[in-house]
Structures are given as structure tokens and as C-alpha cells.
Design an enzyme around this catalytic site. Structure first.
Site, PDB file in Angstrom:
ATOM      1  CB  CYS A   1       2.989  10.889   2.190  1.00 39.93           C
ATOM      2  SG  CYS A   1       1.385  11.646   2.478  1.00 39.93           S
TER       3      CYS A   1
ATOM      4  CG  HIS B   1       3.158   4.214   9.276  1.00 36.53           C
ATOM      5  ND1 HIS B   1       2.728   3.182   8.487  1.00 36.53           N
ATOM      6  CD2 HIS B   1       3.556   5.185   8.428  1.00 36.53           C
ATOM      7  CE1 HIS B   1       2.845   3.522   7.212  1.00 36.53           C
ATOM      8  NE2 HIS B   1       3.354   4.738   7.141  1.00 36.53           N
TER       9      HIS B   1
ATOM     10  CG  ASN C   1       6.760   3.184   5.505  1.00 38.42           C
ATOM     11  OD1 ASN C   1       6.114   3.435   6.507  1.00 38.42           O
ATOM     12  ND2 ASN C   1       6.284   3.345   4.281  1.00 38.42           N
TER      13      ASN C   1
ATOM     14  NE  ARG D   1      -1.181   2.455   2.869  1.00 42.16           N
ATOM     15  CZ  ARG D   1      -0.652   3.555   3.353  1.00 42.16           C
ATOM     16  NH1 ARG D   1      -0.630   4.652   2.645  1.00 42.16           N
ATOM     17  NH2 ARG D   1      -0.105   3.565   4.557  1.00 42.16           N
ATOM     18  CG  ASP D   2       3.236   4.145   3.161  1.00 42.50           C
ATOM     19  OD1 ASP D   2       3.197   5.076   2.352  1.00 42.50           O
ATOM     20  OD2 ASP D   2       3.510   4.313   4.360  1.00 42.50           O
TER      21      ASP D   2
ATOM     22  CG  HIS E   1       7.347   7.518   6.202  1.00 39.63           C
ATOM     23  ND1 HIS E   1       7.252   7.471   4.829  1.00 39.63           N
ATOM     24  CD2 HIS E   1       6.195   6.957   6.662  1.00 39.63           C
ATOM     25  CE1 HIS E   1       6.091   6.925   4.489  1.00 39.63           C
ATOM     26  NE2 HIS E   1       5.428   6.605   5.563  1.00 39.63           N
TER      27      HIS E   1
HETATM   28 ZN    ZN Z   1       3.430   5.897   5.450  1.00 41.39          ZN
END
Ligand code: ZN
Length: 314
Positions: free
Chosen positions: A242, A209, A251, A17-18, A211
Site C-alpha cells: 500500500c 482483502h 496480499n 492493481r494491488d 494482507h
Molecule cells: Zn491491498
């Protein structure tokens, strides 16, 4: 002074996803599925597989349903997906998602640029998503983006986080992800923030979470670990970004986090060598990584041959 750390942690893999949503070129659905299935063989127990946003908002994830249906048979993995609204929750649950993650920003500026509404409006709208999920027996977790620093407003006061956590809690949510979306947190701030949050709402599960935008992600993870936090997100090959935060990079790499924790005696349940193979495969598919130390140097266990007389190292 001794260091007291949890013995076990749970790392959720978020690259599908990210990481993928930050890729400019569309990754063919088949390759996404291949990477998720390879990740599922490494000991990872939770994967954030996609986001059920509007396909026009993030075209890279327009194949959300297809991806989830193709990996739904991985029963040993908790498949998690981001959902921005009831429609997204409906799509996610219909395709076989077992855990929903809500999206919320800590600041109005980030919320307005990301979701086109204020934090308060976003929270109000989430009541309906939570209700929908609860009626369908699906687990929901909350998340707070730019929880430590906002690229538009700077340092985020902890009171804002407490308000959001309190609201989540009253909705019946028990797990909240604290996201350092643009890598602005530092270890001292992490210590102070977690202390305040844990003192105020100790019955919640917090997931970090982080980064690695400014190289502070692991230092922050370590502080969280010292506070007893056992849930972390990480992204294979350090992928991520993002779309609504200028300059945001990846991340913390899953292989780096797993390796560091395992070296310290904190068990992740994940096989670092297997993970490294997936990181290499992912890097070769995408043509780049997002900043992974292990892809560069290999694990500490990979010893080198002693130099002979002729090849002395300086
Ligand atoms: Zn993220």
C-alpha cells in the site's frame, strides 16, 4: 464439533492493481496484459485489473485505459477497477470496466494520508460516483481500507465499520470489501468483528482483502470462511502493498489461498497448477515474488521420490 464451511468460494485476483501499483519500476503495458490474460485461463472469474487514479498519483497504473481495452474481450471475467472519483468512474466505464470498486479508509488518519480528506468527506464524495455508475448500469462495490487496524491509529473500533457499511447500504451498495491493508487483524478480532457486522447487516456481501504482513492472513481467511464469507481477494505470487501504509506487504498469494481451500474441500473453480505457472511467470517478469508458500514448496499433490538407502533424510 464439526467445521461447517461453504462449498464454493469466489476469489478475485487483485495483483494487476494491488500488486503492480506497489512495484517501483514501470511494468511495460504489454507484460501487464500478458499476465492478466494468463490469469484469465486459470478459472479465475473476477480480476481487479487496474485503478483509475490520477496518473501522477500512481504512475505505475497510468496505462489503465490501455490495459482494460486490451483485455475487454475476456467476457468470462468480471473486470473490476478501483475508482477514486467521478472522473475515474467515467474513464473506467468508457474503457469497458464492468464493476467499480470505491475506496474508503476506516480512519481519518489513513484517509487524510491516502485521499487527502476525512472519512466523512470521502463518503460524501462517493454519492456522486455511485449515482454516475447507477445511471450507466455499472455495478459498484464498496471497500474499507485499514478496516481492522490502522498503522497510525491502531485497532479500529467495529462501530466505525458499521457506520461506513450503513452509509454504503443507503447508497444502494450491496457488496463491501473489508481490507486488512497492513495485516493487523488477528483471528479472534476477525471473529468478533464479523459476528457484529453480520448481526447488524446480514443482507450484504462481504469480501475479505487480507494482507499477509504478519503471517495471519490465512488464519483470518479461515475464520471468515467459518462465518460463511465466500468472497476473497488474493494476489498472484503474493504481490502487493500500500503506497500510503508504511511497511505494508503483499496480499495472501492466490495460489496459497486456492491450494489451502481446495485441500479442505472448498471449491474455488481455479486450477492450482495453472495458477502456479502464472505465479512463476509473474515472478520471473518482476524479478521477485511477494511471499508465496506454494512457489517455494509446490502443492501437497506434488509428491517426492522416496529416499533410497544411501540418501536417508535426517
Ligand atoms: Zn491491498
Amino acid at each position: 464439533m464439526s467445521m461447517r464451511l461453504p462449498q464454493n468460494v469466489m476469489i478475485c485476483e487483485v495483483a494487476p492493481r494491488d500488486g503492480f501499483q506497489a512495484e517501483k519500476t514501470f511494468i511495460p503495458t504489454g507484460l501487464k496484459i500478458e499476465i492478466i490474460r494468463a490469469l484469465a485461463e486459470t478459472g479465475v472469474r473476477q480480476i481487479e485489473v487496474t485503478s483509475f487514479v490520477h496518473p501522477k498519483a500512481i504512475p505505475q497504473l497510468k496505462d489503465a485505459e490501455e490495459v482494460v481495452r486490451a483485455v475487454e474481450d475476456l467476457k468470462h471475467i468480471t473486470l473490476r477497477a478501483l475508482v477514486p472519483n467521478v472522473k475515474g468512474a467515467q474513464r473506467a466505464i468508457d474503457s469497458g470496466i464492468k464493476k467499480l470498486k470505491l475506496m474508503l479508509s476506516a480512519t481519518d488518519s489513513h484517509s487524510l494520508s491516502n485521499a487527502n480528506c476525512t472519512v466523512k468527506e470521502a463518503m460524501d464524495a462517493q454519492e456522486a460516483i455511485v449515482e454516475y455508475a447507477q445511471n450507466n448500469g455499472t455495478e459498484v462495490s464498496g471497500s474499507i481500507s485499514v478496516a481492522f487496524g490502522c498503522p497510525y491509529e491502531g485497532r479500529v473500533p467495529v462501530e466505525k465499520l458499521l457506520q461506513i457499511i450503513s452509509r454504503y447500504r443507503s447508497m444502494g451498495i450491496r457488496e463491501v470489501s473489508l481490507a486488512d491493508t497492513t495485516g493487523m487483524a488477528n483471528p479472534m478480532q476477525m471473529h468478533q468483528t464479523l459476528k457484529t457486522i453480520l448481526d447488524s447487516f446480514s443482507d450484504m456481501t462481504y469480501s475479505m482483502h487480507l494482507h499477509n504482513t504478519r503471517g495471519m492472513a490465512f488464519a483470518n481467511a479461515l475464520v471468515a470462511l467459518e462465518h460463511g464469507v465466500t468472497h476473497f481477494d488474493a494476489s498472484i505470487a503474493g504481490l502487493g502493498g500500500c503506497p500510503y501504509a508504511p511497511g505494508a506487504t503483499g496480499n495472501i498469494a492466490t495460489e496459497d489461498l486456492v491450494h489451502a481451500f481446495e485441500e479442505m474441500g472448498v471449491s474455488t473453480g481455479i486450477d492450482v497448477d495453472a495458477l502456479l505457472l502464472v505465479a512463476e511467470k509473474t515472478k520471473s517478469i518482476l524479478g521477485h515474488d511477494g511471499g508465496s508458500f506454494l512457489l517455494q514448496a509446490g502443492p501437497c499433490s506434488r509428491l517426492h521420490e522416496k529416499p533410497t538407502g544411501q540418501h536417508k533424510q535426517g
